[in-house]
Design a protein around this motif. Structure first.
Motif, PDB file in Angstrom:
ATOM      1  N   SER A   1      11.785  23.600   8.787  1.00 19.73           N
ATOM      2  CA  SER A   1      12.003  22.188   9.082  1.00 19.73           C
ATOM      3  C   SER A   1      12.085  21.958  10.584  1.00 19.73           C
ATOM      4  N   LEU A   2      11.550  20.829  11.006  1.00 19.41           N
ATOM      5  CA  LEU A   2      11.579  20.454  12.419  1.00 19.41           C
ATOM      6  C   LEU A   2      12.753  19.517  12.674  1.00 19.41           C
ATOM      7  N   THR A   3      13.524  19.801  13.694  1.00 20.33           N
ATOM      8  CA  THR A   3      14.706  18.983  13.977  1.00 20.33           C
ATOM      9  C   THR A   3      14.334  17.665  14.636  1.00 20.33           C
ATOM     10  N   SER A   4      13.223  17.635  15.387  1.00 25.69           N
ATOM     11  CA  SER A   4      12.855  16.395  16.067  1.00 25.69           C
ATOM     12  C   SER A   4      11.353  16.313  16.281  1.00 25.69           C
ATOM     13  N   LEU A   5      10.869  15.094  16.340  1.00 19.54           N
ATOM     14  CA  LEU A   5       9.467  14.802  16.626  1.00 19.54           C
ATOM     15  C   LEU A   5       9.406  13.537  17.460  1.00 19.54           C
ATOM     16  N   SER A   6       8.394  13.426  18.271  1.00 21.72           N
ATOM     17  CA  SER A   6       8.130  12.146  18.928  1.00 21.72           C
ATOM     18  C   SER A   6       7.370  11.264  17.939  1.00 21.72           C
ATOM     19  N   TYR A   7       7.326   9.966  18.221  1.00 19.79           N
ATOM     20  CA  TYR A   7       6.563   9.068  17.350  1.00 19.79           C
ATOM     21  C   TYR A   7       5.109   9.520  17.267  1.00 19.79           C
ATOM     22  N   ASN A   8       4.536   9.902  18.400  1.00 23.91           N
ATOM     23  CA  ASN A   8       3.126  10.292  18.419  1.00 23.91           C
ATOM     24  C   ASN A   8       2.884  11.559  17.611  1.00 23.91           C
ATOM     25  N   GLU A   9       3.803  12.519  17.706  1.00 24.22           N
ATOM     26  CA  GLU A   9       3.667  13.749  16.924  1.00 24.22           C
ATOM     27  C   GLU A   9       3.741  13.445  15.434  1.00 24.22           C
ATOM     28  N   ALA A  10       4.680  12.586  15.053  1.00 24.75           N
ATOM     29  CA  ALA A  10       4.821  12.223  13.636  1.00 24.75           C
ATOM     30  C   ALA A  10       3.571  11.505  13.137  1.00 24.75           C
ATOM     31  N   LEU A  11       3.008  10.629  13.969  1.00 27.96           N
ATOM     32  CA  LEU A  11       1.781   9.924  13.581  1.00 27.96           C
ATOM     33  C   LEU A  11       0.633  10.896  13.349  1.00 27.96           C
TER      34      LEU A  11
ATOM     35  N   PRO B   1      14.965   4.814  16.306  1.00 28.61           N
ATOM     36  CA  PRO B   1      14.868   6.171  15.754  1.00 28.61           C
ATOM     37  C   PRO B   1      14.764   6.164  14.226  1.00 28.61           C
ATOM     38  N   ILE B   2      13.958   7.069  13.706  1.00 25.61           N
ATOM     39  CA  ILE B   2      13.838   7.277  12.250  1.00 25.61           C
ATOM     40  C   ILE B   2      14.355   8.679  11.950  1.00 25.61           C
ATOM     41  N   ARG B   3      15.220   8.782  10.964  1.00 26.84           N
ATOM     42  CA  ARG B   3      15.716  10.097  10.574  1.00 26.84           C
ATOM     43  C   ARG B   3      15.336  10.362   9.115  1.00 26.84           C
ATOM     44  N   ILE B   4      14.644  11.482   8.879  1.00 32.44           N
ATOM     45  CA  ILE B   4      14.254  11.873   7.526  1.00 32.44           C
ATOM     46  C   ILE B   4      15.351  12.768   6.954  1.00 32.44           C
TER      47      ILE B   4
ATOM     48  N   LEU C   1       4.312   8.155   6.097  1.00 33.78           N
ATOM     49  CA  LEU C   1       2.952   7.762   6.437  1.00 33.78           C
ATOM     50  C   LEU C   1       2.936   6.925   7.712  1.00 33.78           C
ATOM     51  N   SER C   2       1.805   6.975   8.398  1.00 36.89           N
ATOM     52  CA  SER C   2       1.707   6.385   9.731  1.00 36.89           C
ATOM     53  C   SER C   2       2.016   4.890   9.803  1.00 36.89           C
ATOM     54  N   PRO C   3       1.654   4.033   8.807  1.00 34.37           N
ATOM     55  CA  PRO C   3       1.998   2.609   8.938  1.00 34.37           C
ATOM     56  C   PRO C   3       3.499   2.370   9.091  1.00 34.37           C
ATOM     57  N   ALA C   4       4.315   3.257   8.497  1.00 37.58           N
ATOM     58  CA  ALA C   4       5.764   3.079   8.575  1.00 37.58           C
ATOM     59  C   ALA C   4       6.330   3.479   9.930  1.00 37.58           C
ATOM     60  N   ILE C   5       5.600   4.283  10.677  1.00 43.54           N
ATOM     61  CA  ILE C   5       6.098   4.750  11.975  1.00 43.54           C
ATOM     62  C   ILE C   5       5.897   3.694  13.053  1.00 43.54           C
TER      63      ILE C   5
ATOM     64  N   GLY D   1       0.815  -1.212   0.000  1.00 41.05           N
ATOM     65  CA  GLY D   1       0.000   0.000   0.000  1.00 41.05           C
ATOM     66  C   GLY D   1       0.847   1.259   0.000  1.00 41.05           C
ATOM     67  N   ARG D   2       0.176   2.409   0.140  1.00 41.75           N
ATOM     68  CA  ARG D   2       0.867   3.702   0.099  1.00 41.75           C
ATOM     69  C   ARG D   2       1.908   3.793   1.204  1.00 41.75           C
ATOM     70  N   GLY D   3       3.091   4.292   0.840  1.00 43.22           N
ATOM     71  CA  GLY D   3       4.170   4.369   1.821  1.00 43.22           C
ATOM     72  C   GLY D   3       4.791   3.019   2.110  1.00 43.22           C
ATOM     73  N   GLY D   4       4.547   2.046   1.235  1.00 41.75           N
ATOM     74  CA  GLY D   4       4.999   0.677   1.484  1.00 41.75           C
ATOM     75  C   GLY D   4       6.501   0.518   1.567  1.00 41.75           C
ATOM     76  N   SER D   5       7.253   1.294   0.793  1.00 43.47           N
ATOM     77  CA  SER D   5       8.719   1.191   0.842  1.00 43.47           C
ATOM     78  C   SER D   5       9.252   1.674   2.189  1.00 43.47           C
ATOM     79  N   ASP D   6       8.654   2.733   2.715  1.00 41.43           N
ATOM     80  CA  ASP D   6       9.046   3.211   4.049  1.00 41.43           C
ATOM     81  C   ASP D   6       8.741   2.143   5.096  1.00 41.43           C
ATOM     82  N   LEU D   7       7.589   1.485   4.959  1.00 40.55           N
ATOM     83  CA  LEU D   7       7.221   0.418   5.888  1.00 40.55           C
ATOM     84  C   LEU D   7       8.211  -0.740   5.797  1.00 40.55           C
ATOM     85  N   SER D   8       8.611  -1.089   4.578  1.00 41.21           N
ATOM     86  CA  SER D   8       9.612  -2.153   4.419  1.00 41.21           C
ATOM     87  C   SER D   8      10.862  -1.829   5.216  1.00 41.21           C
TER      88      SER D   8
END
Length: 672
Positions: free
Chosen positions: A240-250, A274-277, A261-265, A198-205
């Motif tokens: 740009s935001l330097t940091s986010l919590s998982y909940n904020e990103a969701l 940690p995830i870094r964009i 996208l949220s499934p990848a988080i 689905g959408r954002g599937g590569s990020d989820l992988s």
């Protein structure tokens, strides 16, 4: 250990893949690289499948263009002797052409077939990147995602079988020094059927593999500078935001931020990975770090985002008050109809329930709810179900908003100042997100207003300068001379966006340079058109706009009404509008109040002396004015002070005109 994922724009062509290889080489302890299809290829494959389904042989041309694009990239990256990948590409496209021909003959492009066709994009890019990494001396190995991502058989959005996939990942990905290059987005069922995530599937992988391997960090390489405080296309001051919590990103992801996208988080959050964009095209950007902790910003809110278009379904009726199970029936009915609820708002009286959904689902939702509550509607316990379209949802997100007094008040105050009406409100008990529903036409204005409230320390005024005579020229000079001082001491940025004289105009929404405005105005080929400026400012959703009228034109005065209705404040030195019809004068004040803007005209009396403000202050403090005597005309004052028996009246008037005291036409001063 790190897992890196590169999106389609990051591997779009030869130069991009070379840059990706350099990033991989420079990343310490990189063990897995997940890649998307070359930018645009997934859309091309969908197009080819749909054309084949319609019996249109143009699908062959689309596939041939995709094949040629991959061949060109291979020729640019790989030497002829190393170009076994070219022969493999030919084999892959022969297979893909056979599948497409089957779609063409059967006139069916099923979800299962769609997954099979789309999987070729990621497979090709992963094979090309693997070959190029080997050429550059980086130990690498292609690993088919179907061998490690085991899914259920739900096509076009399969779910991962965590038990089987975790075992496969540990078996296939060894710490032997070689980097595994994995196609993203795709998986395979236990029976071997290819699926997509689905959408954002590569990020989820990437995040799922990273969570299983307990990576130190998962890096998502894309074409933007991470998560931003707002959509920069709608809010130019977004950062740009330097940091986010998982909940904020969701929350930001759910309400429109498409960076991740949220499934990848979720997998990373579960294992606290940690995830870094990162931005492939701006290596100096440190990235947005998503983790358990988030560095708070000064004003507690972290980001403002929106869903452009929603529909509101409202169920209301006096018979709903105190009746148990109404809400449950609403949501179960929508769930059975497979309709996603974006937002819920319910009055404390229980007399109405409002849900926001996608406009495409509105008719189906109304039909389902009308059937569910048919008996209540007949008994007049529930009114008919209503649909309202053309709304947007704006969400203000930030973990530090929790238990911080006044955050909601600041949101609604900023919207009130811009005359943005709030239709519905929703806030979870976590206080992480405050969402409001507004009219879609107000979306950009609302986003900018809230963003300014929480993030901007500078008040920016967009100024439209009408008239460049003595007064207008002096004003522009003062703005230029005092700009830096106003910015430093008062955080006030006056940005002149338009300048006109009686014949020409110049306009730049980002702000005109005042160093050479005279020359630019003189050389302009654009005829003056004030209504066009007003309309353009409105379409651009520029906030805090001020029209400054330094003319004596009655025609300009007639445009005040239009400007005020477009929420443009007016400061005028033009006496005409205030000395004509009293009804029009009252109307202008009424419009200024209605649209919450200013209508100011101090310089139209007393030759610039603060007469009006002084009188107002006296009245506000309780004084009663019994009588007022004054000569408030600079021209009349000059004439009275200089008119002697040895001088002609006309000579004195001419002198006043030469000194700049009079209106362009002195008769406007003399006729009272």
């Amino acid at each position: 250990m790190k897992v890196l994922k590169f999106g389609g724009t990051s591997v779009a062509g030869t130069k991009q893949i070379q840059k990706v290889a350099k990033i991989i080489q420079d990343t310490q302890d990189c063990r897995v690289v997940v890649v998307s299809a070359l930018g645009g290829v997934t859309d091309n494959l969908i197009e080819a499948g749909k054309l084949a389904e319609q019996g249109d042989q143009a699908y062959q041309r689309v596939l041939e263009n995709v094949a040629n694009r991959h061949r060109i990239v291979c020729n640019n990256l790989l030497d002829e002797l190393e170009n076994e990948i070219q022969r493999e590409i030919t084999r892959i496209f022969t297979q893909l052409d056979s599948i497409a021909n089957g779609i063409f003959l059967l006139k069916e492009f099923t979800p299962r077939t769609s997954d099979l066709v789309l999987s070729f994009g990621e497979k090709l890019s992963a094979k090309i990147l693997t070959a190029y990494l080997k050429k550059t001396g980086i130990s690498s190995e292609y690993l088919d995602s179907g061998e490690i991502i085991i899914t259920n058989d739900l096509h076009n959005g399969a779910g991962i079988n965590f038990e089987l996939s975790e075992q496969a990942i540990h078996n296939k990905i060894k710490n032997d020094g070689a980097i595994r290059v994995v196609p993203g987005f795709t998986g395979r069922t236990p029976k071997g059927k290819i699926t997509t995530l689905g959408r954002g599937g590569s990020d989820l992988s990437a995040t799922y593999i990273g969570s299983v391997l307990e990576a130190d960090e998962v890096q998502i390489w894309t074409d933007v500078n991470g998560f931003m405080s707002a959509d920069p296309g709608k809010v130019p001051d977004a950062f740009s935001l330097t940091s986010l919590s998982y909940n904020e990103a969701l929350e930001l992801s759910y309400f429109g931020a498409r960076v991740l996208l949220s499934p990848a988080i979720q997998p990373a959050r579960d294992k606290k990975i940690p995830i870094r964009i990162k931005n492939t095209f701006d290596l100096d950007f440190p990235g947005t770090l998503i983790s358990s902790k988030s560095a708070p910003l000064k004003n507690f809110a972290k980001g403002i985002t929106s869903i452009d278009e929603i529909a509101l379904i409202t169920i209301k009726g006096s018979g709903m008050v105190g009746v148990k199970g109404i809400s449950a029936r609403v949501f179960s009915t929508l769930a059975q109809a497979n309709i996603n609820v974006i937002l819920i708002s319910q009055a404390s009286s229980e007399q109405s329930i409002c849900v926001a959904i996608s406009p495409e689902s509105a008719h189906q939702a109304k039909q389902a709810l009308t059937e569910e509550f048919s008996l209540e509607i007949q008994a007049k316990m529930v009114d008919s179900i209503s649909i309202e379209n053309n709304y947007s949802v704006i969400a203000v997100v930030g973990e530090k908003m929790k238990k911080t007094p006044g955050v909601a008040g600041r949101i609604f105050n900023s919207l009130g100042e811009k005359r943005v009406n709030v239709v519905a409100i929703a806030q979870g008990s976590s206080e992480l997100n405050i969402s409001v529903v507004i009219n879609r036409k107000d979306e950009v204005r609302a986003l900018r207003a809230i963003h300014d409230e929480f993030f901007s320390e500078i008040t920016r005024v967009n100024l439209i300068q009408i008239g460049c005579g003595v007064i207008g020229t002096e004003l522009l000079q003062q703005i230029e001379d005092n700009h830096d001082q106003l910015l430093q001491k008062q955080n006030l940025d006056i940005r002149v966006i338009a300048i006109t004289n009686s014949k020409k105009m110049i306009m730049e929404p980002a702000g005109l340079s005042l160093d050479n405005w005279r020359e630019n105005l003189e050389n302009s080929e654009t005829e003056v058109n004030i209504p066009e400026i007003i309309e353009r400012v409105n379409k651009l959703n520029l906030t805090d706009c001020v029209l400054v009228d330094c003319t004596a034109s009655p025609e300009i005065g007639k445009l005040y009404e239009s400007a005020l209705k477009k929420r443009i404040s007016i400061v005028t030195a033009n006496k005409i509008a205030n000395t004509g019809s009293y009804k029009y004068y009252q109307k202008l004040h009424h419009l200024a109040d209605k649209y919450n803007v200013h209508y100011l005209y101090e310089t139209t009396a007393g030759a610039g002396l603060p007469i009006i403000d002084t009188i107002k202050s006296l009245l506000d403090s309780g004084d009663e004015i019994i009588k007022l005597e004054a000569i408030l005309s600079g021209t009349i004052s000059y004439i009275f002070n200089n008119f002697t028996a040895d001088k002609n009246f006309s000579q004195i008037v001419k002198q006043a005109q030469e000194k700049g005291y009079t209106e362009p036409d002195p008769r406007d001063d003399l006729k009272g």
